[in-house]
Design an enzyme around this catalytic site. Sequence first.
Site, PDB file in Angstrom:
ATOM      1  N   GLU A 133       0.847  -1.210   0.000  1.00 51.38           N
ATOM      2  CA  GLU A 133       0.000   0.000   0.000  1.00 51.38           C
ATOM      3  C   GLU A 133       0.872   1.246   0.000  1.00 51.38           C
ATOM      4  O   GLU A 133       2.030   1.194   0.398  1.00 51.38           O
ATOM      5  CB  GLU A 133      -0.849   0.047   1.280  1.00 51.38           C
ATOM      6  CG  GLU A 133      -1.852  -1.049   1.385  1.00 51.38           C
ATOM      7  CD  GLU A 133      -2.432  -1.149   2.793  1.00 51.38           C
ATOM      8  OE1 GLU A 133      -2.198  -0.260   3.623  1.00 51.38           O
ATOM      9  OE2 GLU A 133      -3.113  -2.153   3.042  1.00 51.38           O
ATOM     10  N   LYS A 138       2.189   4.558   1.612  1.00 50.77           N
ATOM     11  CA  LYS A 138       2.312   5.020   2.994  1.00 50.77           C
ATOM     12  C   LYS A 138       1.978   6.517   3.013  1.00 50.77           C
ATOM     13  O   LYS A 138       2.786   7.359   2.640  1.00 50.77           O
ATOM     14  CB  LYS A 138       3.725   4.786   3.517  1.00 50.77           C
ATOM     15  CG  LYS A 138       3.862   5.071   4.997  1.00 50.77           C
ATOM     16  CD  LYS A 138       5.225   4.595   5.491  1.00 50.77           C
ATOM     17  CE  LYS A 138       5.366   4.741   6.995  1.00 50.77           C
ATOM     18  NZ  LYS A 138       5.185   6.092   7.480  1.00 50.77           N
ATOM     19  N   ASP A 150       1.385  10.176   4.078  1.00 50.64           N
ATOM     20  CA  ASP A 150       2.125  10.994   5.036  1.00 50.64           C
ATOM     21  C   ASP A 150       1.171  11.904   5.808  1.00 50.64           C
ATOM     22  O   ASP A 150       0.944  13.050   5.453  1.00 50.64           O
ATOM     23  CB  ASP A 150       3.163  11.830   4.285  1.00 50.64           C
ATOM     24  CG  ASP A 150       4.192  12.413   5.225  1.00 50.64           C
ATOM     25  OD1 ASP A 150       4.206  12.012   6.402  1.00 50.64           O
ATOM     26  OD2 ASP A 150       4.981  13.260   4.780  1.00 50.64           O
ATOM     27  N   TYR A 199      -6.820   2.000   6.366  1.00 51.99           N
ATOM     28  CA  TYR A 199      -5.955   0.920   5.888  1.00 51.99           C
ATOM     29  C   TYR A 199      -5.935  -0.335   6.764  1.00 51.99           C
ATOM     30  O   TYR A 199      -5.152  -1.233   6.512  1.00 51.99           O
ATOM     31  CB  TYR A 199      -4.524   1.425   5.682  1.00 51.99           C
ATOM     32  CG  TYR A 199      -3.922   2.102   6.899  1.00 51.99           C
ATOM     33  CD1 TYR A 199      -3.665   1.386   8.062  1.00 51.99           C
ATOM     34  CD2 TYR A 199      -3.617   3.457   6.870  1.00 51.99           C
ATOM     35  CE1 TYR A 199      -3.119   2.007   9.171  1.00 51.99           C
ATOM     36  CE2 TYR A 199      -3.063   4.090   7.972  1.00 51.99           C
ATOM     37  CZ  TYR A 199      -2.821   3.350   9.124  1.00 51.99           C
ATOM     38  OH  TYR A 199      -2.285   3.961  10.216  1.00 51.99           O
ATOM     39  N   LYS A 207      10.727   3.144   3.156  1.00 45.19           N
ATOM     40  CA  LYS A 207      10.798   4.608   3.136  1.00 45.19           C
ATOM     41  C   LYS A 207      11.581   5.097   1.930  1.00 45.19           C
ATOM     42  O   LYS A 207      12.687   4.625   1.675  1.00 45.19           O
ATOM     43  CB  LYS A 207      11.516   5.101   4.403  1.00 45.19           C
ATOM     44  CG  LYS A 207      10.721   4.932   5.675  1.00 45.19           C
ATOM     45  CD  LYS A 207       9.696   6.034   5.776  1.00 45.19           C
ATOM     46  CE  LYS A 207       9.107   6.195   7.151  1.00 45.19           C
ATOM     47  NZ  LYS A 207       9.886   6.773   8.175  1.00 45.19           N
ATOM     48  N   CYS A 226       7.771  49.342  -2.404  1.00 43.49           N
ATOM     49  CA  CYS A 226       7.204  48.234  -3.180  1.00 43.49           C
ATOM     50  C   CYS A 226       7.847  48.180  -4.567  1.00 43.49           C
ATOM     51  O   CYS A 226       7.889  49.200  -5.265  1.00 43.49           O
ATOM     52  CB  CYS A 226       5.697  48.418  -3.310  1.00 43.49           C
ATOM     53  SG  CYS A 226       4.953  47.241  -4.458  1.00 43.49           S
ATOM     54  N   CYS A 273       5.146  49.355  -7.231  1.00 44.15           N
ATOM     55  CA  CYS A 273       4.560  50.699  -7.316  1.00 44.15           C
ATOM     56  C   CYS A 273       5.326  51.760  -6.545  1.00 44.15           C
ATOM     57  O   CYS A 273       5.019  52.944  -6.648  1.00 44.15           O
ATOM     58  CB  CYS A 273       3.112  50.671  -6.834  1.00 44.15           C
ATOM     59  SG  CYS A 273       2.974  50.524  -5.043  1.00 44.15           S
ATOM     60  N   CYS A 298       2.901  45.917   0.950  1.00 47.74           N
ATOM     61  CA  CYS A 298       2.868  47.170   0.216  1.00 47.74           C
ATOM     62  C   CYS A 298       1.622  47.927   0.681  1.00 47.74           C
ATOM     63  O   CYS A 298       0.557  47.347   0.841  1.00 47.74           O
ATOM     64  CB  CYS A 298       2.769  46.862  -1.279  1.00 47.74           C
ATOM     65  SG  CYS A 298       2.253  48.285  -2.238  1.00 47.74           S
ATOM     66  N   CYS A 315      -1.257  50.078  -6.373  1.00 46.16           N
ATOM     67  CA  CYS A 315      -0.191  49.173  -6.801  1.00 46.16           C
ATOM     68  C   CYS A 315      -0.737  48.225  -7.875  1.00 46.16           C
ATOM     69  O   CYS A 315      -1.741  47.547  -7.639  1.00 46.16           O
ATOM     70  CB  CYS A 315       0.298  48.377  -5.597  1.00 46.16           C
ATOM     71  SG  CYS A 315       1.506  47.129  -6.014  1.00 46.16           S
TER      72      CYS A 315
HETATM   73  S1  IVH Z   1      -0.151   0.026   8.751  1.00 42.83           S
HETATM   74  C1  IVH Z   1       0.751  -2.355  12.406  1.00 42.83           C
HETATM   75  N1  IVH Z   1      -0.638   1.201   6.452  1.00 42.83           N
HETATM   76  O1  IVH Z   1       2.676   4.836   8.960  1.00 42.83           O
HETATM   77  C2  IVH Z   1       0.468  -1.616  11.165  1.00 42.83           C
HETATM   78  N2  IVH Z   1       0.360   2.494   8.179  1.00 42.83           N
HETATM   79  O2  IVH Z   1       5.186   3.975  10.434  1.00 42.83           O
HETATM   80  C3  IVH Z   1       0.502  -0.177  11.381  1.00 42.83           C
HETATM   81  N3  IVH Z   1       0.755   4.823   7.586  1.00 42.83           N
HETATM   82  O3  IVH Z   1       1.575   4.869  12.291  1.00 42.83           O
HETATM   83  C4  IVH Z   1       0.332   0.704  10.278  1.00 42.83           C
HETATM   84  N4  IVH Z   1      -0.069   4.734   5.553  1.00 42.83           N
HETATM   85  O4  IVH Z   1       0.491   6.437  10.623  1.00 42.83           O
HETATM   86  C5  IVH Z   1      -0.141   1.337   7.693  1.00 42.83           C
HETATM   87  N5  IVH Z   1      -1.151   2.123   4.390  1.00 42.83           N
HETATM   88  C6  IVH Z   1      -0.674   2.261   5.614  1.00 42.83           C
HETATM   89  C7  IVH Z   1      -0.167   3.491   6.089  1.00 42.83           C
HETATM   90  C8  IVH Z   1       0.343   3.557   7.387  1.00 42.83           C
HETATM   91  C9  IVH Z   1       0.490   5.496   6.466  1.00 42.83           C
HETATM   92  C10 IVH Z   1       1.419   5.387   8.783  1.00 42.83           C
HETATM   93  C11 IVH Z   1       0.689   5.167  10.073  1.00 42.83           C
HETATM   94  C12 IVH Z   1       1.619   4.430  10.961  1.00 42.83           C
HETATM   95  C13 IVH Z   1       2.937   4.728  10.343  1.00 42.83           C
HETATM   96  C14 IVH Z   1       3.887   3.587  10.618  1.00 42.83           C
END
Ligand code: IVH
Length: 671
Positions: free
Chosen positions: A116, A118, A120, A226, A317, A411, A414, A429, A434
């Site tokens: 999936e 991740k 942010d 998720y 990551k 400015c 102007c 300004c 302007c």
């Molecule tokens: S699963 C035990 N799935 O990433 C499983 N986490 O570093 C726990 N996060 O605290 C998380 N997208 O805030 C999971 N598709 C995703 C995610 C996700 C973002 C974040 C979440 C978690 C952190 C873990």
Amino acid sequence: MGGELEDIRRRIEELRKEIEKHDYMYYVLDAPVITDARYDRLMQELLQLEQENPALVTPDSPTQRVGGKPREGFITVKHITPLLSLGNAFGAADLMDFDNRVKTALRGESYSYVVELKIDGLAVALTYQHGVFARGATRGDGENGEDITANLKTIRSIPLRLRTPVEILEVRGEVYMPKESFLKLNSRREERGEPTFANPRNAAAGSLRQLNPGVTAGRNLNIFVYGVGALHIPGQKPPDTHHEALELLKDLGFRVNPHYLVCRDIEEVISYCAIWRDKKSELPYSIDGMVIKVNSLAQQNFLGATMKSPRWAIAYKYPPEQAETTVKDIMVSVGRTGVITPTAILEPVFIAGSTVSKATLHNEDMIREKDVRIGDRVIIHKAGDVIPEVVEVLKNKRNGSEMPFAMPSACPACGAEVVRQSGEAAHRCTGAACPARLLEGMIHFASRGAMDIAGLGPAVITQLVNAGLVRDVSDIYKINAEQLKQLERFADKSADNLVNAIEASKSNPLHRLIYALGIRHVGERAARILAEHYSNIYELMDAKFEELINIPEIGSKIAESLVNFMHEEQNRRLIERLAQSGVNVVAEKKESTDQSDFSGKTVVLTGTLSSLNRDEAKEIIESRGGKVASSVSKKTDYVIVGENPGSKYDKAVKLGVNIIGEQEFLELARK
Ligand code: IVH
């Protein structure tokens, strides 16, 4: 009596179901099927019925998403099952190691993965009891989080009721702020001189931890769900795999990110991660990696967790993309409301999906703090994958030729004085004429709450500026019909109408003019107070700070802003020119009262309205005490004109009946 209440109850339930359906279509599936106006009407009706029958209000009603009262603080709550965090992988080798650990632990059993995005943002846990959203909490330390239920309710893609009732359900998801909303929020904050958020994640966190849910509601947060923490569906087999769990979450009405993929082996996982590394900058939200999860829930269970994180999942990551480059120059630009923003002009470098040749320096404090100088070698990144920013100045690479930067005192567009007001990070300004501020200022000047010049909207104003007919708002009063008729899409009639509307605005009451000048912090209310206090604009032009702050409701912010504005020679001359053109600058006792509803009025509809049908328009008029008639006579108070109007329109013109367009009608109805 009982029967009537039963009818109301039924109607309320019907409305809730309908609104929930549209929320789901719009916010979860991103496929709306009705217009905003229709949606608003359903909501209005529900609100009204609930107001009249407070006993029928329930916490899962769509009306309960906003309007919670500000709180003193957040309550700590314990999660049903802890929210673990994830171990990290930083490359293919780490992923292979993870896979080897899984393989060994499963001793030859076959297995698959789900990969999936991740997201942010911020992890939250949502608890449903008997199908109703009961509580939402932040992750906190994993064991205990903060109860942010009221704030989470403002996120429209979080269902308040599940599509299938489930006895108990806890789901986990990530709340985030889309990149575009983040950019808009930051530019609004910059315009107001407030500190900006470093990235969408911080913006989401700041918005979720608001004590006033009303603030959260305005922040356009969203969620991807998720995972399932606890689940009990009577009489239904629980999912066997994470993939099935995601499908179930979708069926229950949750927003699940569509980009997950079931992979047979780690090689597939690695190549899917590589694909998103290159594509992530195209997404409308930020991701900081991928999450890889063992698909079978029985195997997840078997693999278990260490103290901190599960053995069945890992986060891959992406390294934050950074690049080294040179600051070639520092330029300033003037924004819509006069904010002067410094920008570093960079030697172009490629980073996170695009070539970057500029980086915002936000404001003077930021430049001082980082000590950015022209000629410096710097490290840049994209905050939250979006905004190019200077991370660090490589001071050891300086050779002494670098030039410190100072904000301009005049400015660049102007020449008017630039000021930094106390408590603000931004420089602004002060010139009303302007050119950089002109367009926005004119749009405001002509707008409804201000001089209210019908037909003079943003498109026409842009046309006038481009044709060189207006350079500041006083030029509006010099335009004649002949000049307008030369412009594209200007028929004789619309030119005459506009000239008439401009002429009519000259006799507006003084408070409209004060507001129309667009003086910072001087809103409609302050303008009215000032117009009551002074007998003409000249007295206001010479008012001293001490005098102004003694007027009830006028604080130091307004007073300081007024004094600065009136001190600027350009602004004084502009006001003079307006007065010379015949714009009223004198306060009057008697004020024309604005028409605020349709009570006792006879209204005729003609033509097709774009946002609502005839019956809906009729309903609006009648609900506000008006009567809809089928033909125009001298007794008609308003004729509402849509597209392709019929002969009723001509008759209204002939009889001199008040003619209003759709927009104006909706605005009147909204009052
Ligand atoms: S699963 C035990 N799935 O990433 C499983 N986490 O570093 C726990 N996060 O605290 C998380 N997208 O805030 C999971 N598709 C995703 C995610 C996700 C973002 C974040 C979440 C978690 C952190 C873990």
